[in-house]
Scaffold this motif. Structure first.
Motif, PDB file in Angstrom:
ATOM      1  N   ARG A  57      40.355   6.187 -19.055  1.00 60.95           N
ATOM      2  CA  ARG A  57      40.983   4.914 -19.428  1.00 60.95           C
ATOM      3  C   ARG A  57      41.136   4.017 -18.203  1.00 60.95           C
ATOM      4  N   ALA A  75      39.511   0.326 -17.639  1.00 62.90           N
ATOM      5  CA  ALA A  75      40.359  -0.818 -17.308  1.00 62.90           C
ATOM      6  C   ALA A  75      39.898  -1.491 -16.023  1.00 62.90           C
ATOM      7  N   ARG A 107      40.857  -5.240 -24.448  1.00 59.23           N
ATOM      8  CA  ARG A 107      42.132  -5.302 -23.744  1.00 59.23           C
ATOM      9  C   ARG A 107      43.264  -4.762 -24.627  1.00 59.23           C
ATOM     10  N   ASP A 108      43.255  -5.157 -25.899  1.00 63.80           N
ATOM     11  CA  ASP A 108      44.250  -4.612 -26.823  1.00 63.80           C
ATOM     12  C   ASP A 108      44.053  -3.112 -27.012  1.00 63.80           C
ATOM     13  N   ASP A 168      45.513  -1.279 -24.069  1.00 61.09           N
ATOM     14  CA  ASP A 168      46.973  -1.225 -24.146  1.00 61.09           C
ATOM     15  C   ASP A 168      47.422  -0.149 -25.129  1.00 61.09           C
ATOM     16  N   ALA A 169      46.777  -0.120 -26.285  1.00 57.49           N
ATOM     17  CA  ALA A 169      47.123   0.899 -27.281  1.00 57.49           C
ATOM     18  C   ALA A 169      46.781   2.289 -26.771  1.00 57.49           C
ATOM     19  N   TRP A 170      45.675   2.397 -26.065  1.00 53.44           N
ATOM     20  CA  TRP A 170      45.261   3.676 -25.487  1.00 53.44           C
ATOM     21  C   TRP A 170      46.308   4.167 -24.492  1.00 53.44           C
ATOM     22  N   GLN A 171      46.804   3.255 -23.650  1.00 55.39           N
ATOM     23  CA  GLN A 171      47.827   3.629 -22.674  1.00 55.39           C
ATOM     24  C   GLN A 171      49.096   4.097 -23.365  1.00 55.39           C
ATOM     25  N   ARG A 172      49.472   3.433 -24.435  1.00 51.72           N
ATOM     26  CA  ARG A 172      50.669   3.856 -25.168  1.00 51.72           C
ATOM     27  C   ARG A 172      50.479   5.249 -25.763  1.00 51.72           C
TER      28      ARG A 172
END
Length: 230
Positions: A95, A99, A196-197, A200-204
């Motif tokens: 990830r 990024a 990008r979204d 962000d969801a992946w990081q969460r």
């Protein structure tokens, strides 16, 4: 304790508790004179550990961890736990690579392309050698179609976009493996803005999984401590 006593704490059915025992997730219970199962605080702690482990590891892996623990094979249990953390770290690194690649990517829209391009035409457009495009294909970066009549490769608008992104990333020093991962993520997300979204969801999801693994490890440690004192 009866099966229903263990089940009530977690909103389970008594049958589910019995099934967990039969599967080795819980240690074997003693039987009373009437044949009913008798559970102890050790069983209650085992059930708490399993349910906590299941959130981070999934049902099958959590079951394997508990079975190994209950038969005294803590080495195997530790290996299963460690493997999950190694896999999570690898996913976290992937990830981060994606990024970083997105951060160094030009957001300017590529020039439009009409009919599909040949290898030579795309190579000239990018300023690279045709052999480079074939190398990218081998690495999984590009997936060109083939002309039915000639068998030659052809590159439509989406592949031209992917090739231009690959050129940018390669110029930025990204190895082929990272470029392929980035483009896989880009295709899955459906574009740079969507990516990008997606990131962000992946990081969460990664953060939540890390917390779940920590919570499961804490419960497993509590169960192991109880076993050591038995």
């Amino acid at each position: 304790m009866r099966p229903v006593d263990l089940a009530r704490e977690h909103g389970l059915s008594a049958q589910a508790v019995r099934n967990y025992e039969d599967a080795g997730v819980l240690p074997p219970a003693e039987r009373g004179e009437t044949g009913y199962r008798r559970y102890t605080p050790r069983h209650a702690e085992a059930l708490r550990a399993f349910l906590a482990l299941r959130r981070g590891h999934g049902h099958q892996r959590a079951s394997e961890i508990m079975r190994a623990t209950n038969r005294g094979d803590t080495e195997s249990a530790y290996r299963l736990v460690d493997a999950a953390h190694v896999a999570l770290l690898a996913e976290r690194d992937t990830r981060a690579e994606v990024a970083a690649a997105l951060g160094g990517l030009s957001t300017a829209a590529p020039e439009p392309v009409g009919a599909p391009l040949t290898v030579g035409e795309l190579a000239r457009r990018l300023g690279v050698h045709p052999a480079t495009l074939r190398t990218w294909e081998t690495a999984g970066i590009l997936r060109p179609g083939r002309d039915r009549a000639t068998g030659y490769r052809h590159y439509g608008p989406d592949l031209v976009r992917d090739a231009e992104i690959a050129r940018q990333l390669r110029r930025g020093g990204h190895p082929l493996r990272q470029v392929a991962r980035f483009l896989d993520a880009l295709r899955e997300a459906g574009g740079a803005e969507a990516l990008r979204d997606f990131l962000d969801a992946w990081q969460r999801r990664l953060t939540a999984r890390s917390r779940d693994l920590l919570a499961g490890a804490a419960r497993l440690d509590a169960y192991l401590t109880l076993l050591d004192r038995s």
